[in-house]
Scaffold this active site. Structure first.
Site, short mmCIF file in Angstrom:
data_model
loop_
_atom_site.label_atom_id
_atom_site.label_comp_id
_atom_site.label_asym_id
_atom_site.label_seq_id
_atom_site.Cartn_x
_atom_site.Cartn_y
_atom_site.Cartn_z
N ARG A 136 0.63 3.55 -0.63
CA ARG A 136 0.81 3.10 0.75
C ARG A 136 1.74 4.08 1.48
O ARG A 136 2.67 4.63 0.88
CB ARG A 136 1.44 1.71 0.80
CG ARG A 136 0.48 0.59 0.44
CD ARG A 136 -0.60 0.39 1.51
NE ARG A 136 -1.48 -0.72 1.18
CZ ARG A 136 -2.66 -0.59 0.56
NH1 ARG A 136 -3.11 0.60 0.20
NH2 ARG A 136 -3.39 -1.66 0.32
N HIS A 139 -7.06 7.51 4.22
CA HIS A 139 -7.09 6.26 3.44
C HIS A 139 -8.50 6.05 2.85
O HIS A 139 -9.16 5.04 3.13
CB HIS A 139 -6.68 5.05 4.29
CG HIS A 139 -6.22 3.88 3.46
ND1 HIS A 139 -5.19 3.04 3.81
CD2 HIS A 139 -6.65 3.42 2.25
CE1 HIS A 139 -5.03 2.12 2.88
NE2 HIS A 139 -5.91 2.33 1.92
P1 NDP Z 1 -1.20 -3.23 -10.16
O1 NDP Z 1 -0.46 -4.44 -9.68
O2 NDP Z 1 -2.20 -3.37 -11.22
O3 NDP Z 1 -0.13 -2.14 -10.65
C1 NDP Z 1 1.07 -1.94 -10.01
C2 NDP Z 1 2.00 -1.20 -10.94
O4 NDP Z 1 3.22 -0.92 -10.23
C3 NDP Z 1 2.38 -2.02 -12.18
O5 NDP Z 1 2.43 -1.18 -13.29
C4 NDP Z 1 3.78 -2.52 -11.84
O6 NDP Z 1 4.59 -2.73 -12.98
C5 NDP Z 1 4.31 -1.35 -11.05
N1 NDP Z 1 5.43 -1.75 -10.19
C6 NDP Z 1 5.45 -2.64 -9.18
N2 NDP Z 1 6.67 -2.75 -8.66
C7 NDP Z 1 7.46 -1.91 -9.37
C8 NDP Z 1 8.81 -1.58 -9.33
N3 NDP Z 1 9.66 -2.15 -8.44
N4 NDP Z 1 9.29 -0.68 -10.22
C9 NDP Z 1 8.47 -0.12 -11.12
N5 NDP Z 1 7.15 -0.38 -11.22
C10 NDP Z 1 6.66 -1.27 -10.35
O7 NDP Z 1 -1.83 -2.57 -8.85
P2 NDP Z 1 -3.12 -1.61 -8.77
O8 NDP Z 1 -2.97 -0.57 -9.80
O9 NDP Z 1 -4.35 -2.42 -8.76
O10 NDP Z 1 -2.93 -1.01 -7.30
C11 NDP Z 1 -1.81 -0.24 -6.95
C12 NDP Z 1 -1.78 0.07 -5.46
O11 NDP Z 1 -2.74 1.07 -5.13
C13 NDP Z 1 -2.16 -1.08 -4.52
O12 NDP Z 1 -1.07 -1.98 -4.36
C14 NDP Z 1 -2.49 -0.36 -3.24
O13 NDP Z 1 -1.34 -0.23 -2.43
C15 NDP Z 1 -2.96 1.02 -3.72
N6 NDP Z 1 -4.38 1.26 -3.44
C16 NDP Z 1 -4.73 2.29 -2.58
C17 NDP Z 1 -6.05 2.56 -2.33
C18 NDP Z 1 -6.44 3.72 -1.48
O14 NDP Z 1 -7.63 3.86 -1.14
N7 NDP Z 1 -5.54 4.60 -1.12
C19 NDP Z 1 -7.14 1.76 -2.92
C20 NDP Z 1 -6.67 0.73 -3.81
C21 NDP Z 1 -5.32 0.48 -4.04
P3 NDP Z 1 4.23 -3.89 -14.06
O15 NDP Z 1 2.93 -3.45 -14.70
O16 NDP Z 1 5.35 -3.87 -14.99
O17 NDP Z 1 4.08 -5.15 -13.25
C1 OXD Z 2 -6.62 -1.26 -1.35
C2 OXD Z 2 -6.87 -0.20 -0.38
O1 OXD Z 2 -5.47 -1.71 -1.47
O2 OXD Z 2 -8.05 0.06 -0.06
O3 OXD Z 2 -7.56 -1.68 -2.02
O4 OXD Z 2 -5.94 0.44 0.09
#
Ligand code: NDP
Ligand code: OXD
Length: 312
Positions: free
Chosen positions: A227, A275
């Site tokens: 993000r 994006h």
């Molecule tokens: P998940 O919830 O599966 O993974 C998030 C990871 O971040 C987990 O490993 C979590 O740790 C870690 N995390 C969260 N908060 C913290 C913190 N404070 N400190 C350390 N680690 C942290 O999410 P996804 O992998 O499914 O998606 C990740 C992000 O990708 C989405 O939230 C979105 O913003 C972005 N995205 C962007 C897209 C694009 O087109 N650019 C498309 C899709 C998604 P833990 O495992 O320990 O909970």
């Molecule tokens: C998502 C994105 O969060 O598209 O899936 O950014």
């Protein structure tokens, strides 16, 4: 056949296409394309991305909200979100595949110095630029969840050294894992290419900042596919301009669309995509929505729910 109606609160999306996919699984479900106060009581399911703050509270019979993407920050931004209503997010192989492609492509782009070659080409200059082989390049993934681990699996096929950072401890073959703020510095110190795949929460906002960049080795690169709110844009430009970072690939921005006046557009060491790293696949998402509605109908718990205390 589930009772109640589903509201597609996605004003800028092609409703017909999405509804057609949903109808393949739930042909008789009553689908509404926009919020109407007079019939709000009919709505039991809502698909949303950035709902108008307060709108969800006006749906008295709502059973679940489906985020149209993996990230739920646009929905959590509504501080009036009724937290007794579960929020499901997209967890899907097609999304993981697309994100892995984006991460592998951009990792190779910086590792194999494509930005330097592009600059040379603009000046018709022939110069051979060496690059280390992948086993000597350390890729650190900030946010080692569904998408971070999928990207790591794709990168491991090329034999990169892999590191992952998450909130809770992880044990993943072939990856050196770190967790919590106490291990962030150690993780950054060993990362040549930093990939951000964190959710945007109060804890992670602004995490790609001056201090984080300073902790990376000289010549590191940054890939932000999470993000825009994770990145302090001025700190990135400063770290690149003083030569500490080699460059960055950015898919997401504080303001989207990225304003034409943004200095990021013309920076020679910043690669911009709009994006577009990974789009939610409508067919796959609608299958998930339908399955969840059917589960709720059968009294089963919905899957892939957001934990409101963590914010993701
Ligand atoms: P998940 O919830 O599966 O993974 C998030 C990871 O971040 C987990 O490993 C979590 O740790 C870690 N995390 C969260 N908060 C913290 C913190 N404070 N400190 C350390 N680690 C942290 O999410 P996804 O992998 O499914 O998606 C990740 C992000 O990708 C989405 O939230 C979105 O913003 C972005 N995205 C962007 C897209 C694009 O087109 N650019 C498309 C899709 C998604 P833990 O495992 O320990 O909970
Ligand atoms: C998502 C994105 O969060 O598209 O899936 O950014």
């Amino acid at each position: 056949m589930p009772q109640g109606a589903l509201l597609f609160d996605l004003p800028n999306f092609p409703h017909d296409t999405w509804t057609t996919h949903l109808r393949r699984f739930l042909p008789d479900l009553d689908v509404r394309a926009s919020f109407d106060e007079a019939t709000a009581k009919d709505i039991m399911y809502c698909v949303a991305w950035k709902p108008q703050p307060g709108m969800l509270r006006k749906l008295p019979n709502l059973k679940i909200v489906f985020s149209m993407g993996a990230g739920v920050d646009g929905i959590m931004a509504d501080t009036t979100y009724p937290r007794h209503i579960p929020l499901a997010r997209v967890v899907d192989d097609t999304l993981a595949q697309a994100m892995s492609e984006y991460v592998v492509f951009n990792t190779l782009y910086w590792h194999r110095r494509m930005n330097d070659f592009a600059a040379l080409q603009r000046e018709s200059k022939w110069r051979q630029l060496p690059a280390p082989r992948a086993p000597f390049v350390r890729v650190g993934i900030l946010g080692f969840g569904v998408l971070g681990q999928a990207a790591a699996r794709a990168l491991s096929a090329l034999n990169y050294q892999l590191l992952g950072w998450s909130a809770t401890p992880k044990n993943v073959d072939g990856v050196r894992t770190f967790h919590g703020s106490g291990q962030l510095h150690a993780f950054l110190g060993e990362t040549d290419i930093l990939v951000c795949l964190l959710p945007l929460t109060p804890d992670t906002r602004g995490i790609l900042n001056e201090k984080t960049f300073a902790a990376l080795p000289n010549g590191a690169c940054v890939i932000n596919a999470a993000r825009g709110g994770h990145l302090v844009e001025g700190d990135l430009i400063a770290a690149i301009d003083r030569g500490h970072l080699r460059g960055a690939s950015l898919d997401v921005f504080n303001t989207e669309p990225l304003p034409a006046t943004s200095p990021l557009w013309s920076h020679p060491k910043i690669v911009i995509t709009s994006h577009s790293a990974a789009f939610t696949d409508p067919a796959s998402f609608m299958r998930q929505v339908a399955t969840t509605i059917q589960r709720i109908d059968q009294g089963l718990p919905p899957e892939n729910l957001v934990d409101f205390t963590r914010g993701y």
